[in-house]
Design an enzyme around this catalytic site. Structure first.
Site, PDB file in Angstrom:
ATOM      1  N   LYS A  83       0.572  -0.665   0.125  1.00 13.78           N
ATOM      2  CA  LYS A  83      -0.281  -0.001  -0.430  1.00 13.78           C
ATOM      3  C   LYS A  83       0.948   1.490   0.027  1.00 13.78           C
ATOM      4  CE  LYS A  83      -0.954   0.232   5.395  1.00 13.78           C
ATOM      5  NZ  LYS A  83      -0.284   1.524   5.443  1.00 13.78           N
ATOM      6  N   ASP A  84       2.034   1.340   0.049  1.00 16.35           N
ATOM      7  CA  ASP A  84       3.003   2.046   0.832  1.00 16.35           C
ATOM      8  C   ASP A  84       3.558   1.924  -0.993  1.00 16.35           C
ATOM      9  OD1 ASP A  84       2.800   2.562   3.122  1.00 16.35           O
ATOM     10  OD2 ASP A  84       4.264   1.863   3.653  1.00 16.35           O
ATOM     11  N   ARG A 131      -8.137   8.352   3.340  1.00 18.43           N
ATOM     12  CA  ARG A 131      -8.825   7.594   3.385  1.00 18.43           C
ATOM     13  C   ARG A 131      -9.847   6.991   4.282  1.00 18.43           C
ATOM     14  NH1 ARG A 131      -8.531   2.001   4.545  1.00 18.43           N
ATOM     15  NH2 ARG A 131      -6.535   2.226   4.316  1.00 18.43           N
ATOM     16  N   ARG A 132      -8.583   6.345   5.690  1.00 17.72           N
ATOM     17  CA  ARG A 132      -9.441   6.694   6.838  1.00 17.72           C
ATOM     18  C   ARG A 132     -10.258   6.831   6.773  1.00 17.72           C
ATOM     19  NH1 ARG A 132      -4.762   3.918   8.926  1.00 17.72           N
ATOM     20  NH2 ARG A 132      -4.389   1.614   8.512  1.00 17.72           N
ATOM     21  N   ARG A 149       1.310  10.099  13.308  1.00 17.56           N
ATOM     22  CA  ARG A 149       2.286   9.982  11.913  1.00 17.56           C
ATOM     23  C   ARG A 149       2.959   8.837  13.862  1.00 17.56           C
ATOM     24  NH1 ARG A 149       4.003  12.203   7.545  1.00 17.56           N
ATOM     25  NH2 ARG A 149       6.074  10.392   7.730  1.00 17.56           N
ATOM     26  N   ARG A 155       2.794   4.903  17.404  1.00 20.83           N
ATOM     27  CA  ARG A 155       1.009   5.350  17.883  1.00 20.83           C
ATOM     28  C   ARG A 155       0.014   4.658  18.586  1.00 20.83           C
ATOM     29  NH1 ARG A 155      -0.565   5.225  11.051  1.00 20.83           N
ATOM     30  NH2 ARG A 155       1.395   6.046  10.051  1.00 20.83           N
ATOM     31  N   CYS A 242      -1.290   9.238  -3.240  1.00 24.52           N
ATOM     32  CA  CYS A 242      -2.120   8.661  -1.264  1.00 24.52           C
ATOM     33  C   CYS A 242      -2.320  10.777  -0.804  1.00 24.52           C
ATOM     34  CB  CYS A 242      -0.606   8.864  -0.468  1.00 24.52           C
ATOM     35  SG  CYS A 242      -0.171   9.335   0.093  1.00 24.52           S
TER      36      CYS A 242
END
Length: 305
Positions: A83-84, A131-132, A149, A155, A242
């Protein structure tokens, strides 16, 4: 002639190192006698933590230093969370192997609340993913969405320190780090869409490195590659960035592929969805078809294209 040693460029975060070690173990098992070494390094995406990714250049910042290491001959391959990886690779690079996908759902993580619905009015939720944010805003417009981040441990530490009432992470990352117990609820398809390629590990290498590519090809999972190809084709047709909220989830069934796509607005919570199915050999066409359906609904306005 095959190389006797493969060097894996990887970021230094605990999750990145786990993924690189996982690939190293698979390579050693597939090719007995092959030596595999890790080349850990820090990327700009790891260093700039005080700004959202979308404003500093996107997720490609996690790849650049690893690609330079391959170009300079300091590494033979790099391991990434797919996804990155931008929808379009830098010239001269390919993805010779994509590993079987893990749980692609997002994880609702909280010390005090069981799920999204249980959060009180105005609760603070941490995530840097647009997106989230778009999907959270659509479901709970009352929430206060705050930037978050750093690596998984950072996190979780901020959540435990009381900076947030809940945070949203990827289930796969927590599971790979032995932290599955932190998942309070799964945010999953078809109602909640992951990032294109989420939960899949990708191996990147230089084009033309025939012997290296041959060794890596043994790790490729054909079914995962098919589904990922459709998701990434959709993402590419939508701009491949992104900096906009795009979700995609493709499944391979006995009748072929089914792709569900989403484009959203992180500010208003407006979401657009589209679905389509195709034969397994038409993954790219399927991705483009879903992207076209989203654009027909007005996704271009949300994407700025």
């Amino acid at each position: 002639m095959n190389p006797s040693t493969l060097r894996i460029a990887t970021r230094k975060s605990a999750l990145a190192l786990w993924q690189a070690e996982h690939v190293a173990a698979l390579l050693r098992a597939a090719h007995p006698g092959l030596a595999v070494e890790l080349v850990p390094m820090t990327t700009r995406g790891d260093e700039i933590l005080d700004q959202p990714l979308a404003t500093i250049g996107g997720k490609g910042l996690f790849l650049k230093e690893l690609e330079v290491a391959m170009l300079e001959g300091r590494a033979d391959l790099a391991v990434h969370s797919l996804k990155d990886v931008p929808a379009e690779l830098e010239p001269g690079f390919v993805l010779p192997a994509i590993l079987p996908r893990a749980d692609a759902a997002d994880a609702f993580v909280s010390n005090h609340y069981a799920d999204l619905a249980a959060l009180p009015h105005g609760a603070r939720v941490g995530t840097s993913s647009l997106r989230r944010q778009a999907q959270l805003r659509a479901l709970r417009p009352d929430l206060v969405l705050l930037d978050l981040r750093g690596n998984v441990g950072t996190r979780l530490g901020k959540l435990d320190a009381g900076d947030y009432d809940a945070i949203v992470l990827a289930c796969a990352g927590l599971e790979r780090l032995g932290l599955a117990a932190r998942i309070r609820a799964r945010l999953a398809a078809p109602d909640w869409l992951p990032a294109p390629g989420q939960a899949a590990i990708a191996i990147e290498a230089r084009e033309g490195q025939t012997s290296v590519l041959a060794l890596l090809a043994a790790l490729d999972d054909a079914d995962t590659r098919l589904a990922i190809t459709a998701e990434r084709a959709m993402n590419h047709a939508l701009g491949g960035s992104c900096t906009v909220p795009v979700g995609g989830w493709c499944v391979l069934g006995e009748h072929g592929l089914h792709l569900r796509g989403m484009v959203g607005d992180a500010t208003s919570g407006r979401l657009l969805h589209a679905d389509a199915s195709s034969a397994g050999d038409q993954a790219i066409e399927l991705g483009r078809q879903v992207a076209a359906a989203l654009l027909k609904q007005g996704a271009g306005e949300l994407l700025g294209i």
